[in-house]
Scaffold this active site. Structure first.
Site, PDB file in Angstrom:
ATOM      1  N   ASN A  16       0.838  -1.211   0.000  1.00  0.00           N
ATOM      2  CA  ASN A  16       0.000   0.000   0.000  1.00  0.00           C
ATOM      3  C   ASN A  16       0.867   1.253   0.000  1.00  0.00           C
ATOM      4  O   ASN A  16       0.545   2.239  -0.664  1.00  0.00           O
ATOM      5  CB  ASN A  16      -0.941  -0.001   1.206  1.00  0.00           C
ATOM      6  CG  ASN A  16      -2.162  -0.866   0.965  1.00  0.00           C
ATOM      7  OD1 ASN A  16      -3.070  -0.471   0.249  1.00  0.00           O
ATOM      8  ND2 ASN A  16      -2.159  -2.069   1.525  1.00  0.00           N
ATOM      9  N   MET A  94       0.934  -3.182  12.552  1.00  0.00           N
ATOM     10  CA  MET A  94       0.312  -4.279  13.284  1.00  0.00           C
ATOM     11  C   MET A  94       0.197  -4.036  14.788  1.00  0.00           C
ATOM     12  O   MET A  94       0.049  -4.992  15.559  1.00  0.00           O
ATOM     13  CB  MET A  94       1.081  -5.571  13.022  1.00  0.00           C
ATOM     14  CG  MET A  94       1.043  -6.015  11.563  1.00  0.00           C
ATOM     15  SD  MET A  94      -0.637  -6.171  10.911  1.00  0.00           S
ATOM     16  CE  MET A  94      -1.154  -7.662  11.754  1.00  0.00           C
ATOM     17  N   ARG A  95       0.268  -2.779  15.215  1.00  0.00           N
ATOM     18  CA  ARG A  95       0.098  -2.502  16.643  1.00  0.00           C
ATOM     19  C   ARG A  95      -1.046  -1.522  16.864  1.00  0.00           C
ATOM     20  O   ARG A  95      -1.273  -0.639  16.037  1.00  0.00           O
ATOM     21  CB  ARG A  95       1.396  -1.958  17.243  1.00  0.00           C
ATOM     22  CG  ARG A  95       2.454  -3.042  17.304  1.00  0.00           C
ATOM     23  CD  ARG A  95       3.788  -2.506  17.716  1.00  0.00           C
ATOM     24  NE  ARG A  95       4.806  -3.495  17.422  1.00  0.00           N
ATOM     25  CZ  ARG A  95       5.232  -4.425  18.277  1.00  0.00           C
ATOM     26  NH1 ARG A  95       4.774  -4.452  19.520  1.00  0.00           N
ATOM     27  NH2 ARG A  95       6.142  -5.298  17.916  1.00  0.00           N
ATOM     28  N   LEU A  97      -2.814   1.549  18.317  1.00  0.00           N
ATOM     29  CA  LEU A  97      -2.363   2.844  18.827  1.00  0.00           C
ATOM     30  C   LEU A  97      -3.202   3.263  20.029  1.00  0.00           C
ATOM     31  O   LEU A  97      -4.404   3.027  20.084  1.00  0.00           O
ATOM     32  CB  LEU A  97      -2.433   3.890  17.719  1.00  0.00           C
ATOM     33  CG  LEU A  97      -1.457   3.637  16.558  1.00  0.00           C
ATOM     34  CD1 LEU A  97      -1.670   4.649  15.440  1.00  0.00           C
ATOM     35  CD2 LEU A  97      -0.001   3.653  17.033  1.00  0.00           C
ATOM     36  N   HIS A 113      -8.216  -1.558   5.951  1.00  0.00           N
ATOM     37  CA  HIS A 113      -8.498  -2.867   6.548  1.00  0.00           C
ATOM     38  C   HIS A 113      -9.065  -3.791   5.468  1.00  0.00           C
ATOM     39  O   HIS A 113      -9.931  -3.380   4.687  1.00  0.00           O
ATOM     40  CB  HIS A 113      -9.512  -2.695   7.687  1.00  0.00           C
ATOM     41  CG  HIS A 113      -9.846  -3.988   8.356  1.00  0.00           C
ATOM     42  ND1 HIS A 113      -9.021  -4.549   9.309  1.00  0.00           N
ATOM     43  CD2 HIS A 113     -10.866  -4.849   8.185  1.00  0.00           C
ATOM     44  CE1 HIS A 113      -9.536  -5.698   9.696  1.00  0.00           C
ATOM     45  NE2 HIS A 113     -10.661  -5.905   9.033  1.00  0.00           N
TER      46      HIS A 113
HETATM   47  C1  GRF Z   1      -3.229  -4.896   4.010  1.00  0.00           C
HETATM   48  O1  GRF Z   1      -3.944  -6.036   3.602  1.00  0.00           O
HETATM   49  C2  GRF Z   1      -4.074  -4.016   4.864  1.00  0.00           C
HETATM   50  O2  GRF Z   1      -5.421  -4.135   4.600  1.00  0.00           O
HETATM   51  C3  GRF Z   1      -3.793  -4.522   6.260  1.00  0.00           C
HETATM   52  O3  GRF Z   1      -2.440  -4.902   6.238  1.00  0.00           O
HETATM   53  C4  GRF Z   1      -2.065  -5.271   4.922  1.00  0.00           C
HETATM   54  C5  GRF Z   1      -0.811  -4.490   4.598  1.00  0.00           C
HETATM   55  O4  GRF Z   1      -0.249  -4.902   3.389  1.00  0.00           O
HETATM   56  N1  GRF Z   1      -4.075  -3.489   7.240  1.00  0.00           N
HETATM   57  P1  GRF Z   1       0.964  -4.121   2.753  1.00  0.00           P
HETATM   58  O5  GRF Z   1       2.119  -4.178   3.737  1.00  0.00           O
HETATM   59  O6  GRF Z   1       0.533  -2.742   2.435  1.00  0.00           O
HETATM   60  O7  GRF Z   1       1.280  -4.921   1.512  1.00  0.00           O
END
Ligand code: GRF
Length: 195
Positions: A16, A94-95, A97, A113
């Site tokens: 992303n 992944m944490r 906040l 998400h």
């Molecule tokens: C994505 O699937 C997003 O929806 C979730 O974490 C993933 C991140 O993927 N929150 P990337 O690191 O951007 O490839």
């Protein structure tokens, strides 16, 4: 109009983040990416930031698995403030906040998400949708608040679940949609934010 200054936080490969940086490079997204930060020392997202010449740093998270220590979160706030970040973009961070960040950036932290919220909050949402026998899932851009994936929804896109989908094939299809709606949502934020 001055560019909206954003900071991107992630723990993983950063696809992303790549979608955002590519749009910025092509002149399709008028933001200034001031900083990319990760709680994972060797995360792909930091390598990506280096590839694009964006300032980046590792944030030591402390001993907890799902959140930062208060000290580490305060250090995060300081780094973002020093970089003059106005909007915090979570891209696979992944944490959870807590108050230091939520109070420093009220309604100024967004997340993507991999489900059609409010369905399937939490981890591996694409697997949850697959196991539930859904025919359609998708992705959601939302404001971050103290809830888990429960803040105000900014945008959503539906993605079909095909009969032979594996978790991996479904997640890959959702990510294609993510890479379109996240930069678009940020650009709408630019317009709103500069009113
Ligand atoms: C994505 O699937 C997003 O929806 C979730 O974490 C993933 C991140 O993927 N929150 P990337 O690191 O951007 O490839």
């Amino acid at each position: 109009m001055s560019l909206l200054q954003i900071g991107i936080l992630g723990s993983g490969k950063g696809s992303n983040c790549r979608a955002i940086l590519e749009r910025v490079r092509k002149g399709q997204l008028a933001v200034d990416v001031r900083l990319v930060l990760s709680d994972v020392f060797d995360a792909g997202i930091l390598e990506l930031a280096r590839e694009f010449g964006v300032p980046n740093a590792y944030l030591p998270p402390g001993p907890f698995r799902t959140r930062l220590t208060p000290e580490s979160e305060m250090a995060l706030v300081q780094m973002l403030h020093e970089a003059h970040v106005e909007l915090v973009v979570l891209a696979g961070f992944m944490r959870i906040l807590k108050a230091p960040m939520l109070e420093a950036f009220p309604k100024r932290i967004i997340n993507i998400h991999p489900s059609l919220l409010p369905k399937f909050p939490g981890l591996e949402a694409w697997k949850q949708a697959l196991l539930a026998g859904e025919k359609v899932t998708g992705c959601t851009v939302h404001l971050v608040d103290a809830s888990i994936d429960g803040g105000d929804i900014i945008d959503q896109r539906g993605v079909p679940i095909l009969p032979n989908d594996s978790a991996e094939s479904l997640h890959a299809r959702i990510q294609i949609a993510e890479h379109e709606i996240y930069p678009e949502a940020i650009s709408r934020f630019v317009v709103r934010g500069n009113k």
